[in-house]
Design an enzyme around this catalytic site. Structure first.
Site, PDB file in Angstrom:
ATOM      1  N   ASP A   9       1.056  -0.961  -0.109  1.00  0.00           N
ATOM      2  CA  ASP A   9      -0.149  -0.063  -0.101  1.00  0.00           C
ATOM      3  C   ASP A   9       1.013   1.330   0.099  1.00  0.00           C
ATOM      4  OD1 ASP A   9      -2.278   1.685   0.365  1.00  0.00           O
ATOM      5  OD2 ASP A   9      -2.029   1.803   2.513  1.00  0.00           O
ATOM      6  N   ASP A  11      -0.076   4.916   1.368  1.00  0.00           N
ATOM      7  CA  ASP A  11      -0.356   6.038   2.331  1.00  0.00           C
ATOM      8  C   ASP A  11      -0.032   5.288   3.532  1.00  0.00           C
ATOM      9  OD1 ASP A  11      -0.640   7.828   0.577  1.00  0.00           O
ATOM     10  OD2 ASP A  11      -2.823   8.013   0.756  1.00  0.00           O
TER      11      ASP A  11
END
Length: 225
Positions: A9, A11
């Site tokens: 991922d 963020d």
């Protein structure tokens, strides 16, 4: 079974733009008379822009107040504020240990993917100076279902030409960990409250290539037995 890919991922895992998202959403929410705080912002982690807006409108009791065109305009305004704030990102904005673990994964000839619902992900990777570290980045604009749906992680695996069961996914949000698990990958959760992750780490400082390979070996040994 061999570990053939690690899918990140963005963020909260590679860099922390969550606060920038919060400031942008707070500004837009204030304009329409809704107050949100950082505790509420935790609910927005890992989900799409339009889904985030819907949660904010529901939170403020205004879910039926705006039509589709108005909602798109609000989401667009949030993105403009957010994109402007990305100018503050530099190579120093990488979270601790990320540059090292990316280099070690690459040295081990294991593929590296990105599964972020952020439409700004390519620009963020450029600003961080790590865009060349990734073999494939799933295109968020082509994803119809947000996390916890596994679609974006499945897309990343397909783009890397690996089966989900040959990959580890790394997330900092509950919805993201659910998506990884649903995809059939092994999951690593960064941060508190991610007890449903196969491996839970306190921070990216603990995210090392040895940590990932030890986790992979232990889980695949359980499957064999």
């Amino acid at each position: 079974m061999t570990l053939n890919a690690v899918v990140f991922d963005l963020d909260g895992v590679i860099t922390d733009t969550a606060h920038l998202h919060f400031l942008a959403w707070r500004s837009v929410a204030q304009e329409i008379g809704i107050t949100i705080d950082e505790a509420f912002n935790e609910q927005l982690k890992g989900i799409s822009r339009m889904d985030s807006l819907l949660l904010i409108l529901q939170h403020g009791g205004k879910a039926g107040t705006f039509d589709d065109k108005q909602r798109l305009a609000l989401a667009g305004k949030k993105n403009e504020i957010y994109v402007q704030s990305l100018a503050s990102l530099t190579q120093a904005s990488l979270l601790p240990g990320i540059r090292e673990v990316l280099a070690d994964i690459r040295a081990a000839n294991v593929k590296i993917g990105l599964a972020s619902v952020s439409l700004n992900a390519p620009g963020i990777l450029q600003a961080l100076g790590i865009h060349k570290a990734f073999d494939f980045c799933a295109d968020a604009s082509r994803i119809s279902c947000s996390k916890p749906d596994p679609e974006i992680f499945l897309a990343a695996c397909a783009g890397l030409h690996v089966r989900p069961e040959e990959a580890i996914g790394i997330e900092d949000a509950a919805a993201g960990v659910e998506a990884i698990n649903a995809a059939g990958m092994l999951s690593v959760g960064i941060g508190p409250g991610l007890n449903h992750a196969g491996l839970q780490l306190h921070s990216t400082r603990e995210l090392t290539w040895k940590c990932l390979t030890d986790f992979w070996t232990s889980r695949t040994a359980l499957i064999r037995n």
